[in-house]
Motif scaffolding. Structure first.
Motif, short mmCIF file in Angstrom:
data_model
loop_
_atom_site.label_atom_id
_atom_site.label_comp_id
_atom_site.label_asym_id
_atom_site.label_seq_id
_atom_site.Cartn_x
_atom_site.Cartn_y
_atom_site.Cartn_z
N GLN A 63 0.84 -1.21 0.00
CA GLN A 63 0.00 0.00 0.00
C GLN A 63 0.87 1.25 0.00
O GLN A 63 0.56 2.23 -0.68
CB GLN A 63 -0.89 0.05 1.24
CG GLN A 63 -1.95 -1.03 1.28
CD GLN A 63 -2.89 -0.79 2.46
OE1 GLN A 63 -3.64 0.17 2.46
NE2 GLN A 63 -2.83 -1.65 3.45
N GLY A 67 1.07 3.95 -2.83
CA GLY A 67 0.65 5.27 -2.35
C GLY A 67 1.75 6.30 -2.48
O GLY A 67 1.50 7.45 -2.85
N VAL A 91 -3.22 -6.50 -2.42
CA VAL A 91 -2.75 -5.87 -1.18
C VAL A 91 -2.75 -4.35 -1.33
O VAL A 91 -2.95 -3.62 -0.37
CB VAL A 91 -1.33 -6.39 -0.84
CG1 VAL A 91 -0.89 -5.88 0.53
CG2 VAL A 91 -1.27 -7.91 -0.88
N ASP A 94 -6.47 -0.47 -2.82
CA ASP A 94 -7.08 0.84 -2.53
C ASP A 94 -6.30 1.96 -3.20
O ASP A 94 -6.88 2.86 -3.81
CB ASP A 94 -7.16 1.10 -1.03
CG ASP A 94 -7.73 2.50 -0.77
OD1 ASP A 94 -8.86 2.75 -1.21
OD2 ASP A 94 -7.04 3.33 -0.17
N GLN A 95 -4.98 1.88 -3.10
CA GLN A 95 -4.17 2.94 -3.70
C GLN A 95 -4.26 2.91 -5.22
O GLN A 95 -4.14 3.95 -5.88
CB GLN A 95 -2.71 2.83 -3.24
CG GLN A 95 -2.52 3.24 -1.78
CD GLN A 95 -2.89 4.68 -1.50
OE1 GLN A 95 -2.68 5.56 -2.33
NE2 GLN A 95 -3.48 4.95 -0.35
N ASN A 98 -8.84 3.28 -5.92
CA ASN A 98 -9.54 4.41 -5.30
C ASN A 98 -8.75 5.70 -5.39
O ASN A 98 -9.34 6.79 -5.35
CB ASN A 98 -9.85 4.13 -3.83
CG ASN A 98 -11.18 3.44 -3.65
OD1 ASN A 98 -12.14 3.70 -4.38
ND2 ASN A 98 -11.25 2.53 -2.70
N GLN A 99 -7.43 5.57 -5.42
CA GLN A 99 -6.60 6.78 -5.39
C GLN A 99 -6.04 7.09 -6.78
O GLN A 99 -6.49 8.02 -7.43
CB GLN A 99 -5.47 6.63 -4.36
CG GLN A 99 -5.94 6.11 -2.99
CD GLN A 99 -6.93 7.01 -2.26
OE1 GLN A 99 -7.05 8.19 -2.57
NE2 GLN A 99 -7.66 6.46 -1.30
#
Lengths: 328, 333
Positions: A63, A67, A91, A94-95, A98-99
């Motif tokens: 992450q 990120g 793993v 999200d980054q 979503n990012q």
């Protein structure tokens, strides 16, 4: 243009060297990418050439790896963040989705994220269910991401350079069973933009659209079929997002029959999207239903005998083409 | 039940300019939040709002020591961070009103305010999602040697998510110029801190990563400012990250300004924290120390009120986005 034979991984590595030499804003981070050169030797020699400032081993922290790339890219650098095995995108998801994927749109265009994620996917090495997956359909489903799957040494070099020069978040998925595959590669720096399919062989009787390493298997099948008088037009989309539907549809309009091959599971795979696009844009040209050949709906198994049954190969592609041609 | 930290403001020196600066930042946040909360209740603004009222001292104290070249990442409760970093109220209101003149052209809304020109790298609706991104901004500053510092704001709940721990560790091991600011308001949504972690002081988590952990009274803007100044200067000197835990409280609910559907906080607890209202606290300090008069503070409230009304008027009169443009900015072309 001077070319010479290089392996797939050497070609990729050369692209990394050349783009890092060209652009001081490019840096590389990931697990064991510096001192070890990456577990697949994708990054050999980069630490020696560019130093610890630009080539960095990270903690095992997917992450934070992605990120960090998102934040640095938003600040105008061109990070290359390695995820080693494609299975690890989960793993860091999200980054990624979503990012990285959404910042441009969600912020009304205020930010660009020129981040490149490199990883290695694909089965065939008895690496089992968590080190063998092909998850390109997950990534291609997210607006904002671009996803390429090089299927030759030429493309491995051109697509990594194209990805790093792209102003969007890109994911370059190498195939770990192709690392030693050889091919002609130009010495100089060149980029292959995403969204431009490669017509690997031209033909009239049937179109085969193959993804990643399946291009290699489909090529073998096409050679065998050619000897039997069947002319195959083999198309490698190169990137699944954006997808060059124009080239695929034009080919289907010519051959009237199409088989789509990938090593990801068939259900919800990128083949389903390609099939839909063909039926929406070339339905009247089809002499047979769009056919798919892909993995069964199961995790990738460990036993070689099971894995061989799991991943499509040249013989099964050839048989699938034969079935497609028999259809009247 | 959580209780407010004992006042330690006497020990923090302040100048008139610092008091006025912090006060204006906090009043702008307070009035923006109260006004937009009402506009959601009346249906004039769509979506939902996570209001920052009560926590103003944290964003303001930190924002006061940053420059436009320093970067911040924020949270779903992010209006205060944007305003404290210098965001303008017109495009903020316009974004809440989903207008093209908003900070995100109406694409992001309350949880995604961004202002790149002021180093506001975006609010984030995924708890903990902004923390690794701030690490990346800090990396970019270190890589370029531009002297910039990144600050990531997040809540007590976010310190339970993996992204926090990965980010803290990486920032520490690479001595990145970043300050992690955890705003401990005692609740992860509706779940109290004692039910979501064994620690009382989240600052203790810093020790796991070999960085300083500092506890500060999050209702005292002067105290926050002082702690932030030390951490930011440390980061700028290349000495690595700091974790600042600001003990604070949100006066409204997790979302919106209406009362709680199910009571999860003791009303006595809410009242205890409200009695240490950060804005009233700095006004008291300013007046008692003879730095600022009551009339001057009232003047700031009035100026901010005019700015609020102007921002709402601007937003109301701005154009809606055109559905024909729905695919714009999915990609950089």
């Amino acid at each position: 243009m001077t070319t010479r034979e290089l392996t797939y991984v050497k070609a990729f590595n050369e692209g990394m060297h050349q783009i890092m030499a060209e652009d001081p804003d490019v840096f590389l981070i990931g697990e064991d990418v510096a001192g070890y050169g990456g577990v697949f030797h994708m990054f050999d020699g980069l630490l020696a050439e560019f130093g610890e400032r630009r080539v960095k081993d990270t903690p095992i922290a997917e992450q934070a790896i992605i990120g960090l790339g998102v934040g640095a890219a938003a600040r105008g650098l061109r990070p290359v963040c390695d995820l080693m095995f494609m299975d690890f995108v989960g793993v860091a998801m999200d980054q990624i989705f979503n990012q990285a994927a959404k910042m441009k749109y969600m912020f009304g265009g205020a930010v660009s994220v020129p981040l490149t994620i490199t990883t290695a996917g694909g089965a065939g090495m008895s690496a089992a269910a968590q080190h063998s997956q092909s998850l390109e359909a997950w990534l291609a489903h997210v607006p904002g991401l671009k996803v390429a799957m090089p299927a030759s040494p030429y493309d491995a070099k051109g697509l990594i350079v194209g990805a790093i020069r792209d102003d969007n978040p890109t994911i370059v998925v190498l195939n770990k069973k192709m690392l030693g595959v050889k091919g002609e590669v130009p010495e100089e720096l060149y980029a292959i933009p995403f969204g431009q399919a490669n017509v690997v062989t031209e033909g009239d009787d049937v179109t085969v659209v193959a993804i990643g390493r399946m291009v290699v298997e489909a090529r073998k099948a096409a050679e065998a079929l050619d000897k039997q008088g069947v002319s195959v037009e083999l198309i490698d989309p190169r990137s699944v997002q954006p997808l060059d539907t124009e080239t695929i549809v034009a080919s289907v309009k010519k051959t009237n029959r199409v088989l789509i091959v990938h090593e990801a599971v068939e259900f919800g795979g990128i083949g389903a999207e390609i099939s839909s696009q063909i039926q929406e844009q070339a339905f009247d040209y089809l002499d047979a239903p769009v056919a798919r050949l892909a993995a069964p709906f199961a995790p990738v198994p460990y036993a070689p005998v099971l894995e061989n049954a799991y991943v499509p190969d040249a013989a099964r592609i050839e048989a699938a083409v034969r079935r497609l041609l028999e259809r009247r | 039940m959580t209780t407010p930290t004992e006042a330690i403001d006497e020990v923090v020196p302040a100048t008139r300019d610092v008091v006025l600066d912090l006060h204006r930042r906090m009043v702008r946040i307070r009035r923006f939040e109260e006004s937009s909360g009402k506009l959601v209740e009346t249906g004039e603004i769509p979506g939902f709002l996570h209001l920052y009222v009560g926590q103003e001292a944290v964003a303001s104290g930190v924002g006061a020591v940053l420059t436009d070249d320093d970067q911040i990442t924020s949270t779903h409760r992010g209006h205060g961070h944007a305003i404290a970093k210098g965001a303008e109220l017109r495009p903020m209101f316009a974004e809440l009103y989903a207008k093209t003149t908003g900070y995100c052209k109406g694409r992001g809304g309350s949880m995604h305010i961004v202002d790149m020109s002021r180093g506001m790298l975006g609010a984030n609706a995924i708890v903990g999602g902004g923390i690794p991104i701030a690490v990346g901004a800090a990396f970019a500053s270190q890589y370029r040697g531009d002297g910039g510092v990144a600050v990531s704001f997040f809540g007590d709940g976010a310190t339970n998510i993996g992204a926090f721990h990965e980010s803290a560790n990486m920032a520490a091991v690479w001595d990145l110029p970043i300050v992690f600011v955890v705003e401990n308001n005692g609740y992860a949504e509706f779940t109290s801190q004692e039910r979501h972690m064994r620690l009382v002081d989240i600052a203790e988590r810093a020790a796991s990563y070999g960085m300083p952990g500092v506890i500060v009274d999050g209702m005292d803007a002067l105290a926050v400012r002082e702690a932030a100044l030390e951490a930011v200067e440390r980061a700028r000197r290349g000495e690595g990250p700091t974790l600042i835990e600001a003990k604070t409280y949100r006066f409204f609910d997790h979302q919106g300004i209406k009362g709680m559907r199910i009571p999860y906080r003791d009303p006595a607890e809410v009242e205890a924290w409200k009695s240490r209202d950060a804005i009233r606290l700095i006004e008291t300090i300013g007046i008692e120390r003879g730095l600022v008069s009551a009339e001057e503070f009232e003047g700031i409230w009035a100026e901010v009120e005019a700015e609020i009304n102007d921002g709402i008027e601007f937003a109301r009169n701005s154009p809606d986005p055109d559905p024909a443009d729905i695919l714009d900015d999915v990609y950089t072309v």
